[in-house]
Design a protein around this motif. Structure first.
Motif: not given
Length: 191
Positions: A10-14
């Protein structure tokens, strides 16, 4: 040969992975605030003098036995939205809770009684984004020393992603700190 498939990040994980891999020069600090990576240079002498005056008073005058840490990373995981990784200018916890000896670089916030920030050139971040982050972490007290406005604001009663109470005092006026601190903070030396 079996092919392994991975769920895309996800964008947050990246963002989290990029943040954790980030290298910053000595003295600089990197924080993850409301989904944004923020890198700040080392504080100046007046900034550190303000924190020093607050620390001396809290450790000497507070009704409870407190531990202090300057520049210790805290992790705030709100019910919704991105994880925040902040490095307050000061964190206070009850000594009996023994929160600082952990080897983890990012400590949880549930045992903290107060955090403090002294404004820098980007004071709006301390006034708004960090305030919301600390409230999302349910930190009971957020003390903001606003050097640009020559005032101290005590935020209390975190609820719903912000603080319900904010009391502002000009430099020179005492700031009544509630329990477990239970003393009036002298702000005359913050000018």
């Amino acid at each position: 040969m079996a092919v392994m498939t991975h769920e895309p990040l996800s964008q947050e994980e990246i963002l989290q992975e990029g943040f954790l891999a980030l290298g910053v020069p000595d003295g600089f600090r990197a924080e993850l605030i409301e989904g944004e990576i923020v890198v700040t240079p080392p504080p100046n002498g007046h900034h550190e003098s303000c924190i020093n005056r607050i620390v001396k008073q809290t450790l000497r005058l507070a009704a409870a036995d407190l531990d202090f840490s300057g520049h210790r990373g805290i992790e705030i995981v709100p019910p919704t939205g991105p994880v925040h990784k902040l490095i307050p200018d000061g964190t206070w916890a009850l000594s009996e809770d023994d929160v600082f000896p952990s080897d983890e670089p990012w400590m949880p916030v549930h045992l903290l009684v107060m955090v403090a920030e002294v404004t820098t050139k980007r004071a709006d971040r301390d006034r708004a984004a960090k305030r919301r982050c600390y409230a999302q972490g349910a930190i009971p007290l957020y003390l903001l020393v606003d050097r640009e406005r020559s005032q101290v604001t005590l935020h209390a009663e975190p609820e719903g992603g912000d603080y319900r109470e904010a009391l502002t005092y000009p430099f020179g006026k005492p700031v009544p700190l509630p329990a477990p601190l239970s003393f009036d903070l002298d702000t005359s030396g913050l000018t």
